[in-house]
Design an enzyme around this catalytic site. Structure first.
Site, PDB file in Angstrom:
ATOM      1  N   TYR A 149       7.210  -0.508   6.668  1.00 55.30           N
ATOM      2  CA  TYR A 149       6.344   0.541   6.101  1.00 55.30           C
ATOM      3  C   TYR A 149       7.013   1.915   6.192  1.00 55.30           C
ATOM      4  O   TYR A 149       7.016   2.678   5.207  1.00 55.30           O
ATOM      5  CB  TYR A 149       5.017   0.519   6.867  1.00 55.30           C
ATOM      6  N   LYS A 153       7.999   4.349   3.006  1.00 55.69           N
ATOM      7  CA  LYS A 153       7.458   5.694   2.805  1.00 55.69           C
ATOM      8  C   LYS A 153       8.566   6.753   2.851  1.00 55.69           C
ATOM      9  O   LYS A 153       8.494   7.771   2.156  1.00 55.69           O
ATOM     10  CB  LYS A 153       6.365   5.978   3.837  1.00 55.69           C
TER      11      LYS A 153
HETATM   12  P1  NAP Z   1      -6.825   0.805   1.355  1.00 59.54           P
HETATM   13  O1  NAP Z   1      -8.115   1.196   1.984  1.00 59.54           O
HETATM   14  O2  NAP Z   1      -6.226  -0.517   1.710  1.00 59.54           O
HETATM   15  O3  NAP Z   1      -6.946   0.925  -0.237  1.00 59.54           O
HETATM   16  C1  NAP Z   1      -5.813   0.714  -1.036  1.00 59.54           C
HETATM   17  C2  NAP Z   1      -6.215   0.142  -2.381  1.00 59.54           C
HETATM   18  O4  NAP Z   1      -4.992  -0.113  -3.115  1.00 59.54           O
HETATM   19  C3  NAP Z   1      -6.935  -1.206  -2.257  1.00 59.54           C
HETATM   20  O5  NAP Z   1      -7.988  -1.310  -3.183  1.00 59.54           O
HETATM   21  C4  NAP Z   1      -5.821  -2.194  -2.584  1.00 59.54           C
HETATM   22  O6  NAP Z   1      -6.287  -3.438  -3.068  1.00 59.54           O
HETATM   23  C5  NAP Z   1      -5.040  -1.438  -3.638  1.00 59.54           C
HETATM   24  N1  NAP Z   1      -3.696  -1.992  -3.816  1.00 59.54           N
HETATM   25  C6  NAP Z   1      -2.869  -2.523  -2.872  1.00 59.54           C
HETATM   26  N2  NAP Z   1      -1.761  -2.978  -3.433  1.00 59.54           N
HETATM   27  C7  NAP Z   1      -1.857  -2.751  -4.766  1.00 59.54           C
HETATM   28  C8  NAP Z   1      -1.032  -3.043  -5.871  1.00 59.54           C
HETATM   29  N3  NAP Z   1       0.134  -3.696  -5.738  1.00 59.54           N
HETATM   30  N4  NAP Z   1      -1.433  -2.673  -7.103  1.00 59.54           N
HETATM   31  C9  NAP Z   1      -2.625  -2.052  -7.275  1.00 59.54           C
HETATM   32  N5  NAP Z   1      -3.466  -1.786  -6.273  1.00 59.54           N
HETATM   33  C10 NAP Z   1      -3.092  -2.122  -5.019  1.00 59.54           C
HETATM   34  O7  NAP Z   1      -5.694   1.892   1.720  1.00 59.54           O
HETATM   35  P2  NAP Z   1      -5.851   3.451   2.171  1.00 59.54           P
HETATM   36  O8  NAP Z   1      -5.974   3.506   3.647  1.00 59.54           O
HETATM   37  O9  NAP Z   1      -6.838   4.132   1.331  1.00 59.54           O
HETATM   38  O10 NAP Z   1      -4.368   3.972   1.849  1.00 59.54           O
HETATM   39  C11 NAP Z   1      -4.036   4.548   0.598  1.00 59.54           C
HETATM   40  C12 NAP Z   1      -2.613   5.083   0.674  1.00 59.54           C
HETATM   41  O11 NAP Z   1      -2.501   6.011   1.761  1.00 59.54           O
HETATM   42  C13 NAP Z   1      -1.553   4.006   0.949  1.00 59.54           C
HETATM   43  O12 NAP Z   1      -0.385   4.290   0.225  1.00 59.54           O
HETATM   44  C14 NAP Z   1      -1.289   4.125   2.427  1.00 59.54           C
HETATM   45  O13 NAP Z   1      -0.002   3.693   2.785  1.00 59.54           O
HETATM   46  C15 NAP Z   1      -1.435   5.642   2.618  1.00 59.54           C
HETATM   47  N6  NAP Z   1      -1.758   6.039   3.977  1.00 59.54           N
HETATM   48  C16 NAP Z   1      -2.931   5.634   4.581  1.00 59.54           C
HETATM   49  C17 NAP Z   1      -3.184   6.044   5.885  1.00 59.54           C
HETATM   50  C18 NAP Z   1      -4.442   5.650   6.613  1.00 59.54           C
HETATM   51  O14 NAP Z   1      -4.556   5.981   7.813  1.00 59.54           O
HETATM   52  N7  NAP Z   1      -5.398   5.022   5.974  1.00 59.54           N
HETATM   53  C19 NAP Z   1      -2.254   6.839   6.569  1.00 59.54           C
HETATM   54  C20 NAP Z   1      -1.089   7.222   5.929  1.00 59.54           C
HETATM   55  C21 NAP Z   1      -0.843   6.816   4.631  1.00 59.54           C
HETATM   56  P3  NAP Z   1      -6.428  -4.678  -2.003  1.00 59.54           P
HETATM   57  O15 NAP Z   1      -7.529  -4.306  -1.065  1.00 59.54           O
HETATM   58  O16 NAP Z   1      -6.723  -5.851  -2.876  1.00 59.54           O
HETATM   59  O17 NAP Z   1      -5.091  -4.772  -1.294  1.00 59.54           O
END
Ligand code: NAP
Length: 245
Positions: A149, A153
């Site tokens: 990861y 990133k």
């Molecule tokens: P999340 O709750 O898992 O939501 C992500 C969404 O993206 C889900 O609906 C997922 O579908 C969809 N997705 C995954 N792979 C995909 C693909 N190949 N094509 C299209 N859609 C896809 O994630 P989040 O926490 O909101 O995170 C969003 C972004 O922020 C990510 O890039 C993550 O790395 C980054 N981020 C998050 C955090 C945190 O603490 N939450 C911290 C730093 C960075 P499925 O559920 O079917 O997989």
């Protein structure tokens, strides 16, 4: 279509959904892209289909990404803002990590964002206008259990800086938002004991909300900030300062 068009990936839930809602409130017509149809359709229903639509696509699939942009060309004839938010984790210490989990995380987080950037860049270069915002993570600085990861990133940040150089003279800004610990379905699986330790290590002693990231994206999606390009903005309660507990 009069309104500016914003594409947000991974918009069915979590941070992406909050970004989509915020950009609608800012006056954009938002195309919510997600592989999860049920979540994406529910999000559009709740946001209201006057200002938003859902498109199902896996951003790591080149044919599906091309189809998404061809459909956008047909329906709206423009893409003003792209927010690459979809991302996944497959955590493990390297000695326990399968190569397939390295490949998958790179394939979605880095290659998927690159595929989306390429299609957007072709159109924005032509129109000489646009803003691209890529969601990385504070974890690019390094997190135990996240060699895949963190690498993905870090790649997103390097890619965004190179793209900012390529797109600058075409009036397209490219920036990165690097969230820290944010309350979403992605982090809901963290065990309480581990989560308490992570929160204790935060300078703010709090977790962020998806809206914290959405506000920053909103700032960068505005044409008023288009002189900012190639930059990374941390939304992490100060964790990236690196001072520890
Ligand atoms: P999340 O709750 O898992 O939501 C992500 C969404 O993206 C889900 O609906 C997922 O579908 C969809 N997705 C995954 N792979 C995909 C693909 N190949 N094509 C299209 N859609 C896809 O994630 P989040 O926490 O909101 O995170 C969003 C972004 O922020 C990510 O890039 C993550 O790395 C980054 N981020 C998050 C955090 C945190 O603490 N939450 C911290 C730093 C960075 P499925 O559920 O079917 O997989």
């Amino acid at each position: 279509m009069q309104k500016e068009i914003a594409i947000v990936t991974g918009a069915g839930k979590g941070i992406g959904r909050a970004i989509a809602e915020r950009l609608v409130a800012d006056g954009f017509y938002v195309l919510l892209v997600d592989q999860d149809r049920a979540a994406g359709e529910k999000a559009v229903e709740e946001i209201g289909n006057k200002d938003a639509a859902f498109f199902q696509a896996d951003i790591s699939n080149e044919a599906q990404v091309k189809a998404l942009f061809i459909e956008t060309d047909k329906l709206y004839g423009r893409v003003d803002v792209l927010v690459n938010n979809a991302g996944i984790i497959r955590d493990n210490m390297i000695w326990n990590m399968e190569a397939v989990d390295f490949d998958l995380v790179i394939q979605v987080n880095l290659k998927g964002s690159w595929l989306m950037c390429r299609e957007a860049a072709i159109r924005m270069k032509e129109k000489q206008q646009g803003r691209i915002i890529n969601i990385a993570s504070r974890a690019w600085l390094g997190n135990r259990g996240q060699t895949n990861y963190s690498a993905s990133k870090a790649g997103v940040i390097g890619m965004s800086r190179a793209l900012a150089l390529e797109m600058g003279k075409y009036n397209v800004a490219v920036n990165v938002v690097a969230p820290g610990l944010i309350e979403t379905p992605l982090t809901s699986g963290i065990k309480k004991e581990a989560l308490d330790k992570l929160i204790a290590a935060q300078p703010t002693k709090t977790m962020g909300k998806p809206e914290d990231v959405a506000h920053t994206v909103s700032f960068l999606a505005s044409p008023k900030t288009s002189f900012i390009t190639g930059q990374t903005f941390y939304v992490d309660g100060g964790k990236s300062i690196g001072a520890g507990i």
